[in-house]
Design a protein around this motif. Structure first.
Motif, short mmCIF file in Angstrom:
data_model
loop_
_atom_site.label_atom_id
_atom_site.label_comp_id
_atom_site.label_asym_id
_atom_site.label_seq_id
_atom_site.Cartn_x
_atom_site.Cartn_y
_atom_site.Cartn_z
N GLY A 316 0.77 -1.25 0.01
CA GLY A 316 0.11 -0.07 -0.19
C GLY A 316 0.80 1.13 -0.14
N PHE A 317 0.53 2.21 0.95
CA PHE A 317 0.97 3.67 0.88
C PHE A 317 2.00 3.79 2.04
CE2 PHE A 317 -2.53 3.78 -2.09
CZ PHE A 317 -2.00 4.45 -2.99
N LEU A 318 2.77 4.45 2.07
CA LEU A 318 3.48 5.12 3.24
C LEU A 318 3.13 6.72 3.29
CD1 LEU A 318 7.47 4.94 4.07
CD2 LEU A 318 6.27 7.00 3.97
N ARG A 319 2.78 6.96 4.41
CA ARG A 319 2.38 8.17 4.54
C ARG A 319 2.94 9.14 5.74
NH1 ARG A 319 -3.09 6.24 3.91
NH2 ARG A 319 -3.93 6.81 1.97
N ALA A 320 3.35 10.27 5.49
CA ALA A 320 4.07 11.32 6.40
C ALA A 320 3.31 12.62 6.37
CB ALA A 320 5.51 11.55 5.65
N SER A 321 2.75 12.66 7.63
CA SER A 321 1.98 13.89 8.01
C SER A 321 2.22 15.01 8.89
CB SER A 321 0.50 13.17 8.21
OG SER A 321 0.44 12.33 9.34
N THR A 322 3.70 14.94 9.20
CA THR A 322 4.09 15.88 10.18
C THR A 322 5.67 16.26 9.69
OG1 THR A 322 5.33 14.42 11.49
CG2 THR A 322 2.93 14.86 12.23
N TRP A 323 5.95 17.62 10.09
CA TRP A 323 7.23 17.84 9.60
C TRP A 323 8.04 17.20 10.19
CZ3 TRP A 323 7.62 21.27 5.70
CH2 TRP A 323 6.77 22.23 5.40
N THR A 324 7.91 16.58 11.24
CA THR A 324 9.19 15.25 11.71
C THR A 324 9.19 14.22 10.54
OG1 THR A 324 9.04 16.09 14.06
CG2 THR A 324 9.45 13.84 13.50
N GLU A 325 7.94 13.74 10.39
CA GLU A 325 7.90 12.69 9.51
C GLU A 325 8.61 12.93 8.09
OE1 GLU A 325 3.99 11.21 9.49
OE2 GLU A 325 4.29 10.01 11.50
N ILE A 326 8.22 14.18 7.69
CA ILE A 326 8.57 14.63 6.39
C ILE A 326 10.19 14.70 6.16
CG2 ILE A 326 8.80 16.54 4.69
CD1 ILE A 326 5.90 17.13 5.55
N ILE A 327 10.93 15.32 7.25
CA ILE A 327 12.22 15.37 7.49
C ILE A 327 12.90 13.97 7.33
CG2 ILE A 327 14.10 16.25 8.88
CD1 ILE A 327 12.49 18.42 7.35
N GLN A 328 12.16 13.10 8.15
CA GLN A 328 12.88 11.52 8.50
C GLN A 328 12.61 10.82 7.02
OE1 GLN A 328 10.55 10.12 11.49
NE2 GLN A 328 11.67 10.87 13.13
N LEU A 329 11.56 11.15 6.39
CA LEU A 329 11.31 10.43 5.13
C LEU A 329 12.36 11.04 4.17
CD1 LEU A 329 9.65 8.72 3.09
CD2 LEU A 329 8.25 10.61 2.96
N ASN A 330 12.57 12.13 3.85
CA ASN A 330 13.51 12.94 2.95
C ASN A 330 14.96 12.22 3.26
OD1 ASN A 330 11.55 14.12 1.58
ND2 ASN A 330 11.81 16.17 2.66
N PHE A 331 15.43 12.12 4.46
CA PHE A 331 16.65 11.73 4.89
C PHE A 331 16.74 10.38 4.27
CE2 PHE A 331 19.69 9.69 7.55
CZ PHE A 331 20.82 10.65 7.21
N LEU A 332 16.01 9.60 4.80
CA LEU A 332 15.88 8.06 4.45
C LEU A 332 16.15 7.60 3.14
CD1 LEU A 332 13.97 6.61 7.63
CD2 LEU A 332 16.28 6.50 7.37
N LYS A 333 15.33 8.43 2.32
CA LYS A 333 15.17 8.51 0.81
C LYS A 333 16.63 8.76 0.20
CE LYS A 333 11.59 9.74 -1.61
NZ LYS A 333 10.82 10.82 -2.16
N ARG A 334 17.03 9.75 0.66
CA ARG A 334 18.44 10.24 0.23
C ARG A 334 19.52 9.08 0.51
NH1 ARG A 334 22.68 12.96 2.65
NH2 ARG A 334 21.78 13.62 4.24
N PHE A 335 19.47 8.68 1.87
CA PHE A 335 20.49 7.68 2.18
C PHE A 335 20.25 6.23 1.60
CE2 PHE A 335 22.48 4.51 4.84
CZ PHE A 335 23.74 5.07 5.26
N LEU A 336 19.12 5.92 1.54
CA LEU A 336 18.96 4.54 0.96
C LEU A 336 19.02 4.49 -0.60
CD1 LEU A 336 16.44 3.04 3.70
CD2 LEU A 336 18.67 2.54 3.43
N GLY A 337 18.62 5.51 -1.19
CA GLY A 337 18.64 5.40 -2.63
C GLY A 337 17.58 4.30 -3.25
N ARG A 338 18.12 3.63 -4.07
CA ARG A 338 17.11 2.77 -4.85
C ARG A 338 16.92 1.53 -3.58
NH1 ARG A 338 20.72 0.80 -9.77
NH2 ARG A 338 22.41 0.92 -8.13
N GLY A 339 17.46 1.58 -2.57
CA GLY A 339 17.03 0.52 -1.60
C GLY A 339 15.80 0.90 -0.62
N PHE A 340 15.51 2.22 -0.79
CA PHE A 340 14.46 2.70 0.12
C PHE A 340 12.91 1.98 -0.22
CE2 PHE A 340 10.68 5.44 0.73
CZ PHE A 340 10.99 5.92 2.20
N LEU A 341 12.69 1.48 -1.26
CA LEU A 341 11.51 0.82 -1.67
C LEU A 341 11.64 -0.65 -1.08
CD1 LEU A 341 8.73 0.68 -3.11
CD2 LEU A 341 10.09 -0.13 -5.07
N LYS A 342 12.67 -1.38 -1.09
CA LYS A 342 12.73 -2.35 -0.24
C LYS A 342 12.82 -2.42 1.21
CE LYS A 342 13.31 -6.99 -0.27
NZ LYS A 342 12.50 -7.91 -0.79
#
Length: 415
Positions: A316-342
Motif C-alpha cells: 500500500g502507501f507510506l504516509r508522512a503527515s508531520t514535519w518530523t516525518e517528512i524530514i525523516q522520510l526525505n533523509f532516509l530516501k536520500r541515504f537508502l537511494g534505490r534500496g528505500f523501496l525494499k
C-alpha cells in the motif's frame, strides 16, 4: 554415547523369573541411560548454540570495528563506503540492544573522525552515519544531544572549541550536513524541550536563509520547520519553560524567540515568491517556493503538508503527515537511494516510524473501482475548492502576519 555391557553367566544359574527380572532391570537401566544420554546431548547442543551465538557476536563486532578503522584511516572513498555500511547495519538491525551497542562502539570514533579530518565529502558521509546510529540506537535525550552537539560543531565551527581559521564546507556538503542534523533533531520531540538550549541553532539557521546557495536555504528551512512544529518558536505545551529559573531570563528567551519568528517569517515570505533569474535551477527554485509557502501556511493554520508514497499493491502507501516525518522520510530516501523501496516493504524500523496504509483496490470489482475513482475525483474537487478558499483567507492573513513581522523585526517591539 554410553553402552551397557553385562558379563554372561551360566544358564543353570537362572530360572524364568530371574530372566524376567534381569529383563526388567536391563530395560530400566537402558531407559535411564537413554535419558542421561539425551540430557547430555541436549546440554551439548545448548552449549554449541551459545558458542555459535558468541561467534556471531564476535564476528559482528569485528566487522563493525573494521568499518570504523576504515572511517578513521582509509581513503576518502573507503571512509565514505564504510560510513554507509555502518549506517545500513544500524537500519537493518533496527532498534534494540544491538543497535545501542553499535552506537556505543562507533559514536566516539566517528566524532574523532569528524573533528580530525578536513575532507568535506568524508565529513558529510560520517555525519549521515552518526545521525543514523544515534537515531536508531540512542536510549535517552543525553545520548542524542551528544551526537547533535558534535554534528553542529561541524556545521557551525564557531560553536566548538576551535579558535583558529576553519575551512567552510562546500554548499552541497553543508546542505547534506544540515539535513543529517535535522534528521536526528526530529527525535527530541519525545522529550520536554528547553528553548534556551536552541537559541544558537535557530539564529544560525535563520542566517542561512540568506545563503547564496538554494540547496542550503532549503535545508535550513526544513530544519526551521521542526522548531515551529516543536513549539520552540511558538511556545506550545511541548516547551519546558519551567526549567528556566529566573523570570527575567524566561522573559528574555520568549522575547528572543518572538523576534526570531518574525525575522524567519519575513524571509520565508520572500523565498516563497522568489523570481528565477538567468541560469537558475528551476527545480530547486520550485522546491524552495513550495517549502517556504508550506511553512507560512503551517504557521498560519497549523496544517502540515502530507506526503503519500505508493510502496506496492501488497504494502500500500507510506504516509508522512508531520514535519518530523517528512524530514525523516526525505533523509532516509536520500541515504537508502534505490534500496528505500525494499526497506519500506520489509524493514520493521520504517514500519514503526511511518504510517502504512494497505492498498485494497486490487480486490475490488470493476464496478467498485469505478465508484472509487468517482469518489476520489469528487474528493479531489472538494479539496481543491477548500484549498482555494484557504488560500484566499491565507493571503489576507499572511499580509496581516507579515505587517506584524515587519513591525517586530524593524522596531524591536518583540523585545
Amino acid at each position: 554415547m554410553g553402552k551397557s555391557h553385562r558379563r554372561k553367566a551360566g544358564g543353570d544359574q537362572f530360572d524364568s523369573s530371574d530372566a524376567d527380572s534381569v529383563s526388567s532391570v536391563s530395560t530400566g537401566f537402558s531407559e535411564l541411560t537413554l535419558a542421561n544420554d539425551t540430557e547430555y546431548v541436549n546440554s551439548q547442543e545448548f552449549e554449541l548454540e551459545k558458542y555459535i551465538d558468541a561467534l556471531y557476536e564476535k564476528r559482528f563486532i569485528t566487522l563493525l570495528s573494521q568499518y570504523i578503522n576504515s572511517v578513521k584511516r582509509g581513503s576518502t572513498k573507503e571512509a565514505c563506503l564504510a560510513s554507509r555500511a555502518i549506517g545500513l547495519l544500524a537500519i537493518t538491525i533496527g532498534a534494540g540492544s544491538s543497535a545501542h551497542e553499535i552506537m556505543e562502539e562507533s559514536v566516539s570514533r566517528l566524532s574523532q573522525a569528524l573533528m580530525s579530518g578536513s575532507d568535506s565529502l568524508k565529513k558529510s558521509s560520517v555525519l549521515d552515519c552518526l545521525a543514523l546510529v544515534t537515531f536508531v540506537g540512542a536510549n535517552d535525550l543525553f545520548e542524542t544531544e551528544l551526537s547533535l552537539k558534535t554534528m553542529w560543531q561541524v556545521i557551525y565551527p564557531k560553536s566548538g572549541p576551535n579558535v583558529g581559521p576553519v575551512k567552510k564546507l562546500p554548499p552541497t556538503v553543508l546542505a547534506a550536513a544540515i539535513s543529517a542534523w535535522s534528521f536526528l533533531f526530529t527525535t527530541v520531540s519525545s522529550w520536554k524541550i528547553n528553548p534556551d538550549n536552541w537559541k544558537e541553532e535557530i539564529s544560525f539557521l535563520s542566517t542561512l536563509l540568506e545563503d547564496n546557495d538554494r540547496s542550503v536555504r532549503i535545508a535550513a528551512g526544513e530544519a526551521i520547520s521542526i522548531f515551529f512544529e516543536l513549539g520552540i518558536l511558538d511556545q506550545n505545551e511541548q516547551v519546558d519553560t519551567d526549567s528556566i529559573n529566573h523570570e527575567d531570563l524566561k522573559h528574555g528567551v520568549l522575547a528572543y524567540m518572538q523576534s526570531m519568528k518574525a525575522k524567519i517569517l519575513f524571509k520565508a515570505n520572500e523565498l516563497s515568491v522568489e523570481a528565477g533569474g538567468k541560469g537558475t535551477d528551476k527545480k530547486n527554485l520550485n522546491d524552495q517556493r513550495d517549502l517556504f509557502q508550506k511553512i507560512l501556511d503551517y504557521v498560519q493554520t497549523g496544517e502540515c503538508p502530507e506526503i503519500s508514497l505508493k510502496i506496492s499493491n501488497k504494502h500500500g502507501f507510506l504516509r508522512a503527515s508531520t514535519w518530523t516525518e517528512i524530514i525523516q522520510l526525505n533523509f532516509l530516501k536520500r541515504f537508502l537511494g534505490r534500496g528505500f523501496l525494499k526497506h519500506s516493504q520489509d524493514n520493521e524500523l520504517l514500519h514503526d516510524i511511518f504510517d502504512f496504509a494497505r492498498d485494497n483496490s486490487e480486490s475490488l470489482s470493476s464496478k467498485e473501482k469505478k465508484i472509487s475513482r468517482t469518489e476520489g475525483d469528487k474528493g479531489r474537487t472538494q479539496k481543491m475548492n477548500k484549498d482555494r478558499k484557504l488560500a484566499q483567507r491565507s493571503s489576507v492573513a499572511h499580509r496581516c502576519l507579515l505587517l506584524k513581522s515587519y513591525r517586530t523585526f524593524y522596531t524591536g517591539d518583540g523585545f
